[in-house]
Design an enzyme around this catalytic site. Structure first.
Site, short mmCIF file in Angstrom:
data_model
loop_
_atom_site.label_atom_id
_atom_site.label_comp_id
_atom_site.label_asym_id
_atom_site.label_seq_id
_atom_site.Cartn_x
_atom_site.Cartn_y
_atom_site.Cartn_z
N ASP A 235 0.88 -1.16 0.00
CA ASP A 235 0.00 0.00 0.00
C ASP A 235 0.92 1.23 0.00
O ASP A 235 2.14 1.11 0.20
CB ASP A 235 -0.95 -0.01 1.21
C1 BGC Z 1 -5.08 3.16 0.10
C2 BGC Z 1 -5.09 2.23 -1.08
C3 BGC Z 1 -4.95 3.03 -2.34
C4 BGC Z 1 -3.67 3.83 -2.26
C5 BGC Z 1 -3.38 4.67 -3.49
C6 BGC Z 1 -3.92 4.11 0.08
O1 BGC Z 1 -4.11 5.11 1.04
O2 BGC Z 1 -5.07 2.40 1.28
O3 BGC Z 1 -6.27 1.47 -1.08
O4 BGC Z 1 -4.96 2.18 -3.46
O5 BGC Z 1 -3.76 4.72 -1.16
O6 BGC Z 1 -4.24 5.75 -3.57
#
Ligand code: BGC
Length: 824
Positions: free
Chosen positions: A246
């Site tokens: 993530d």
């Molecule tokens: C989230 C993800 C997301 C990523 C990119 C993170 O804060 O947990 O689900 O894909 O950001 O935006």
């Protein structure tokens, strides 16, 4: 002579072999290996760190394109306006695999239009408690339901040549303190509840990418969780695609490299040359580990045709009619009718002369917040939907009878110090989040009402990571009860006369918290408001006021109207990634419902939330309740269609709705009670209906529940088959007055199981559309998975031969048919 021939042949063969990766007809694995051989170690290490926030870097000399990603699951949100589909929890509530597949296809098309290769969706984390700020992005409480719908969604996306990414691996079941807490559980709970949807995505959905979660699992960061990433995902499940982190969830380059992470997003902050070279040189990290990561990325690139086909964004992004139809179908299919006393619904449109539409969510694009938030080209609000459906009725709209903190900021009786007649506060700003060291700025401000998207414009403060302390006194002219209200994003705490009265000291989206205090006229009450900003948007506001709510406009509108619709619930800032929400509805919503219901017996509540909310204060006072979740850009049309009977509601709850938060099995261990950053999943397998089935506590609305305007009759259950290949067939008849759809659920229960098992578990479901009077026979296949549980001592799934009961129901609490089968 002969040797010269061999040398010449080799010389000719070498360039041919080296270029094999360019040959679109060559087997993927040959192309991967040929390209890998061309890469230097430096290139390989750079390659496993993300690029420009949402990309995998290009390598021009090898023809490797820049690989573009976008967030999901609600829309392809990153590159401008697009179709905003309903929240995933609504997809789960539709129980409709065909629609989930269509949704995937539509998202795949949207992604292609934007030149996107990888969609960062679906999310499949299990609904454990209603407050989780991301339940709306996930697929409910049951691992089988979540897995089946995720597989359909993934197949749809990937059919369009776009990689789906199942996330967040694993056990990301709360947003509260999500970067620091560890989800701790035994192996059986992990295997039976929190992993099956991921396993289905990998094995049945053939998903191209997996995203690790922010939280730790059993004390180890997801990005370096060897057991989950290497042992289970890659070795056991044979996942051969990309495992990415993530965003900013990697903490140690070497540990992540060894722990199975293939791609650090959004950049190689840890898995980079500085950290990995020394480890490779001293032999503690093998270059083959890096090769495997690069191979996985290349494999996906070749497999999906990214190397051979250019994905380019269209010049002008436009609304897409076909995809809007998918958004509408889904919204219609996933809303759940929870209450319909005296058959108030469907409303008779020709009898409605006046209709009141009331509430804060009635005329907005209502959606959950965070990385999934998708800006549509246009949307149909509930108000617009009702107006369009009832062109001849008088629609009285009351936007908001609810006091808004900002309306009271300027008139708040706040003074800089005792005895001062000057309104205002003293403010000290710190360039850290802990109010420590000397302040970088000391100011006098007229009131506290800040909303900063970027830097606050205060010398010495950056965009993020700062704090502030505001001090002053409150002095009122009249004695009485006053509300002290603060809105903050992120943390705040308020002290009055040295005593802490409000405390929201944690990372979260904007939340309002209030405390009512009795004040004496003329007396001065000192206050200190402390605030910090971690990341993202920043807000802090403070007001002291006497509330005067009688909901005058709402009551006036509802009185005498044929029907009153009250639109309440959360919104983009109240239910969002990055923080948990409350179980209670936002301030004043309960009172608004009651005020309207008191003057209009035909009151319908339309609720927006990612799951359950506390309904006890008002459920008994309203005749009808429609759970609309976050219904996407076509939501208003779907709501009008359902309320007016153009569409018969057919959604069913993908999670059990408790009466009180205290009734939830995770009540004592959802937050980290002893503050050690470990959340113990003490309830084990018993979440949702698995818990209510074996407890005296009953939910308000059970898992799988949802009302229809028609009635269904179940009959003729036949269970046949050999061993674990069991075939379950039964007939459903629409016996009522409307066409409609029924979600039939097949649960399995083992009699006299030698080990403790949940009373029953969902192992099949089917959504059937039936015209009135029509009947259909359904056949659902069960297999070994349907009878198995995680056998710790054997470290694998297996079953114990014996008698199993097959239960066919309209919800987890409404079993219509039963039969037994022997599984040998
Ligand atoms: C989230 C993800 C997301 C990523 C990119 C993170 O804060 O947990 O689900 O894909 O950001 O935006």
């Amino acid at each position: 002579m002969r040797n010269r021939f061999i040398v010449a042949a080799i010389l000719m063969a070498v360039p041919a072999l080296a270029q094999k990766y360019k040959d679109a007809k060559a087997p993927v694995e040959d192309r991967v290996n040929a390209l890998l051989k061309e890469m230097t170690l430096e290139e390989k290490i750079d390659y496993i760190g993300g690029y420009e926030d949402f990309y995998i870097r290009p390598i021009d000399r090898l023809g490797l394109p820049k690989i573009k990603m976008t967030d999901g699951p609600v829309g392809t949100r990153n590159y401008g306006h697009t179709t905003a589909y309903p929240a995933s929890v609504l997809t789960a509530a539709s129980w409709d695999k065909a629609l989930a597949y269509k949704l995937g296809e539509a998202l795949g098309k949207d992604a292609r239009e934007r030149g996107v290769h990888i969609l960062l969706a679906p999310g499949v984390n299990i609904y454990r408690a209603p407050m989780n700020g991301r339940n709306f992005e996930y697929l409910g409480e049951d691992p089988f339901l979540a897995g089946e719908l995720a597989v359909a969604y993934i197949k749809g996306v990937q059919k369009k040549g776009v990689v789906a990414t199942v996330k967040h691996f694993a056990a990301n079941n709360q947003e509260w303190d999500r970067n620091n807490v560890s989800s701790d559980m035994d192996e059986r709970t992990l295997r039976e509840i929190y992993l099956p949807a991921f396993k289905a995505a990998v094995q049945k959905g053939k998903v191209g990418a997996v995203m690790d979660s922010y939280n730790l699992i059993n004390g180890v960061h997801a990005t370096q969780q060897n057991h989950l990433n290497n042992e289970i995902l890659k070795n056991e499940w044979k996942f051969d695609g990309i495992l990415m982190s993530d965003w900013v969830a990697t903490y140690d380059g070497v540990a992540a490299a060894k722990g199975g992470l293939d791609l650090e997003m959004p950049s190689g902050a840890f898995m980079n040359r500085k950290n990995l070279f020394p480890a490779i040189k001293n032999g503690s990290l093998s270059e083959e580990v890096i090769n495997d990561k690069v191979r996985r990325i290349l494999r996906v690139i070749f497999r999906f045709g990214f190397y051979d086909t250019k994905y380019e964004a269209v010049k002008e992004l436009k609304p897409n009619k076909a995809n809007e139809a998918v958004a509408l179908d889904l919204a219609r299919g996933g809303m759940v009718l929870l209450k319909n006393e005296d058959n108030l619904l469907p409303l008779n449109s020709s009898a409605i002369k006046t209709i009141a539409v009331i509430g804060p969510n009635a005329d907005v694009n209502v959606a959950g917040g965070g990385s999934s938030f998708t800006e549509p080209f246009h949307y149909t609000s509930l108000l617009k939907g009702i107006k369009t459906a009832l062109p001849n009725a008088k629609v009285i709209y009351v936007a908001n009878s609810i006091p808004q903190l900002e309306n009271y900021v300027e008139q708040s009786p706040i003074y800089t110090e005792k005895g001062s007649v000057k309104k205002g506060v003293k403010a000290s700003y710190y360039n850290n989040m802990d109010l420590k060291d000397a302040p970088v700025a000391e100011l006098t401000e007229p009131n506290i009402n800040h909303s900063w998207i970027q830097e606050p414009g205060i010398k010495g403060l950056g965009e993020d990571n700062f704090s502030a302390r505001y001090t002053g006194v409150v002095r009122t002219e009249k004695s009485g009860k006053y509300k002290f209200s603060v809105r903050g994003d992120d943390g705040f705490r308020l002290f009055v006369e040295g005593e802490k009265v409000l405390d929201q000291w944690g990372d979260h989206a904007a939340v309002v918290q209030s405390k009512e205090l009795q004040l004496e006229a003329g007396k001065e009450y000192s206050f200190t408001l402390e605030y910090y900003e971690h990341g993202g948007n920043a807000q802090i506001a403070f007001a002291v006021y006497q509330e005067n709510i009688n909901f005058t406009d709402a009551v006036k509108a509802a009185t005498g109207a044929d029907v009153a619709i009250v639109s309440v619930g959360y919104n983009t800032s109240a239910e969002s990634e990055g923080s948990d929400r409350t179980f209670a509805l936002p301030e004043y919503h309960d009172q608004l419902i009651n005020a309207v219901a008191k003057v209009n017996k035909n009151t319908v509540v339309v609720l927006n939330a990612g799951g359950n909310v506390d309904m006890q204060n008002w459920l008994g006072n309203t005749k009808a309740l429609l759970h609309a979740w976050y219904p996407g850009q076509e939501g208003g049309t779907a709501i009008a269609d359902i309320l007016l009977g153009k569409v018969n509601p057919s959604g069913k709850l993908p999670a059990s709705f408790e009466k009180r938060w205290e009734d939830n099995p995770t009540y004592n261990n959802y937050y980290d009670p002893d503050g050690d950053k470990h959340v113990e999943y003490k309830e084990g397998l018993n979440i949702g209906y698995r818990y209510y089935d074996q407890s005296n506590v009953k939910p308000q609305f059970p898992f799988g529940f949802g009302l229809s305007y028609t009635t269904f009759e179940y009959s003729n259950l036949k269970v046949s088959g050999k061993g674990t290949d069991v075939s379950v067939s039964f007939t459903i008849k629409n016996t009522g007055k409307y066409d409609g759809a029924e979600v039939a659920q097949i649960y399995v229960h083992q009699e006299n199981s030698p080990v403790a098992r949940p009373v029953k578990e969902l192992k099949g479901f089917e959504k059937l559309f039936l015209k009135k009077g029509e009947s259909k026979t359904v056949t659902v296949k069960l297999d070994a998975d349907s009878f198995s549980y995680w056998k710790n001592e054997q470290n694998k799934f297996g079953y114990d031969a014996g008698t199993f009961e097959i239960l066919v129901g309209a919800s987890a609490s409404d079993i219509k048919l039963k039969a037994k089968t022997q599984v040998k």
